[in-house]
Write an enzyme that holds these catalytic residues in place. Structure first.
Site, short mmCIF file in Angstrom:
data_model
loop_
_atom_site.label_atom_id
_atom_site.label_comp_id
_atom_site.label_asym_id
_atom_site.label_seq_id
_atom_site.Cartn_x
_atom_site.Cartn_y
_atom_site.Cartn_z
N SER A 22 0.74 -1.21 0.07
CA SER A 22 -0.05 -0.06 0.09
C SER A 22 0.85 1.37 0.13
O SER A 22 1.74 1.41 -0.92
CB SER A 22 -1.00 -0.12 1.03
OG SER A 22 -2.02 0.77 1.08
N HIS A 73 -7.85 -5.41 0.63
CA HIS A 73 -6.63 -4.69 0.73
C HIS A 73 -5.81 -5.21 1.76
O HIS A 73 -6.07 -4.91 3.10
CB HIS A 73 -6.91 -3.32 0.85
CG HIS A 73 -5.81 -2.25 0.83
ND1 HIS A 73 -4.99 -2.02 -0.33
CD2 HIS A 73 -5.22 -1.62 1.71
CE1 HIS A 73 -4.12 -1.25 -0.11
NE2 HIS A 73 -4.25 -1.00 1.26
#
Ligand code: GCU
Length: 401
Positions: A241, A383
């Protein structure tokens, strides 16, 4: 220069992967003046053009990486992970930074220098392991449960072991080198009064926090060149990320990283910006105004005016292997845009006689594409960085490092 680049936009037909019409992307294989990039030699020059646009318009300029970084091994346990590994804590002392940068390293217990994965963690080294000897960070940490008062707490020990399969990494013959991103720069808008920004404030670098984190990874690389147990020619830099954005920029600016891995890095990372799917420039610059350089804000709602796009960032790794990974429930990071960047970067690898991702359509979930020098997979789920992701990175590193 911007105008001349825009006038040179080429049309890249992307409908075959995205179902969208067409995207106009800045060219990889044309110089800013419009002439064609035909050889590896040309590309080596073109790479500099692209890199400097990213530096000026996106991530910002950063100081050079200090050469002789002082360090001290402050803890060593040769019987970590039930005897499988040696665990060390190594402190790096960076130019007037008030805190030492604390590296947590697990080395497999085997003779010789080993390859390594290097990556930041989000909450502190003690959150990636249950081993009690790893100290809590004394620095500011993000307030995870709205109850920690931005301080590390013993109750948070090991909360991120799900993201860090240390035994799997060590069993595969790799060292794991990790550090808390806040050791380099805290992840909040502090007017750049903390972390490494503060010590270089007078020198007017334009770097945002992503560039500062990348710079930190490069400093760690300088240390790894001196580490007696690491093969510094085989270091993979990895990040999830926001930390994946930092890993990519570190890989793009420092060729000492032999493999670069972006896990769900999204906007400002692997995802094509011009698609405006998931997170946009306005969204990222509003929530995280300190991540990128000030120039980057000019492109809010004007993605198509930025003279670069993220397939060019991936291509900056060439000819070194690079891995881009997505998750199917992670629309914010735009999995298709991440795949397209990886796919398009293949043009540069082909100049070197190497293969890119190897197919033009997005693979099914959990069908990794790892035969070329650009690897890609999409995992089912949200995610995150999971053991499945790490298994793929290890397989690819076994092949390409
Ligand atoms: C937010 C941010 C992303 C970032 C992510 C993360 O969602 O918008 O750009 O990648 O945080 O770091 O987990």
């Amino acid at each position: 220069m911007r105008n001349s680049i825009i006038s040179l936009l080429i049309i890249v037909c992307s409908s075959f992967v995205s179902g969208q019409d067409t995207l106009q992307l800045p060219p990889l294989l044309r110089f800013n003046d419009g002439s064609e990039v035909k050889s590896v030699r040309d590309w080596e020059k073109r790479r500099k053009e692209i890199r400097s646009i990213f530096e000026n318009e996106v991530y910002g300029t950063a100081p050079v990486v200090p050469k002789n970084i002082k360090f001290r091994i402050v803890q060593e346990d040769k019987n970590a992970l039930n005897g499988k590994a040696t665990r060390r804590l190594v402190n790096l002392y960076l130019n007037k930074l008030s805190n030492p940068v604390e590296l947590l390293i697990y080395y497999p217990n085997k003779p010789g220098r080993v390859p390594a994965f290097l990556g930041y963690n989000f909450w502190g080294n003690y959150t990636i392991t249950n081993e009690k000897e790893v100290p809590l960070t004394s620095l500011w940490v993000p307030d995870r449960e709205k109850e920690t008062d931005n301080r590390a707490k013993e109750t948070m020990r090991g909360i991120r072991t799900n993201r860090w399969p240390v035994e799997m990494i060590v069993d595969a013959g790799y060292a794991l080198v990790t550090l808390y991103s806040g050791d380099i720069d805290p992840d909040y808008d502090d007017g750049f009064d903390n972390g490494v920004h503060a010590i270089y404030k007078k020198e007017k670098y334009t770097w945002g926090t992503i560039a500062a984190w990348s710079w930190g990874l490069r400093c760690v690389m300088s240390y790894l060149e001196k580490d007696d147990k690491i093969n510094s020619e085989k270091v993979a830099v990895i990040g999830h990320s926001r930390l994946g954005k930092a890993a990519l920029w570190a890989g793009a600016t420092d060729e000492r990283f032999a493999l670069v891995i972006s896990n769900n890095s999204g906007c400002g990372g692997a995802a094509l910006s011009r698609r405006k799917q998931g997170e946009t420039f306005t969204a990222i610059n509003t929530r995280f105004p300190y991540w990128f350089c000030n120039n980057f804000k000019k492109y809010n709602d004007k993605e198509e005016l930025l003279p670069v796009d993220q397939h060019q960032l991936i291509a900056l790794m060439a000819p070194r292997p690079v891995y881009v990974a997505s998750a199917d429930k992670d629309a914010w990071a735009d999995p298709e845009g991440e795949f397209m960047s990886a796919l398009l970067a293949g043009d540069v690898y082909r100049l070197y006689g190497l293969k890119g991702v190897g197919q033009k359509t997005m693979p099914e979930v959990e069908v990794p594409l790892q035969n070329g020098h650009v690897a890609y997979h999409i995992r089912s789920g949200k995610h995150d960085i999971t053991w499945y992701d790490w298994q793929q990175y290890i397989l690819f590193a076994n092949k390409r490092l």
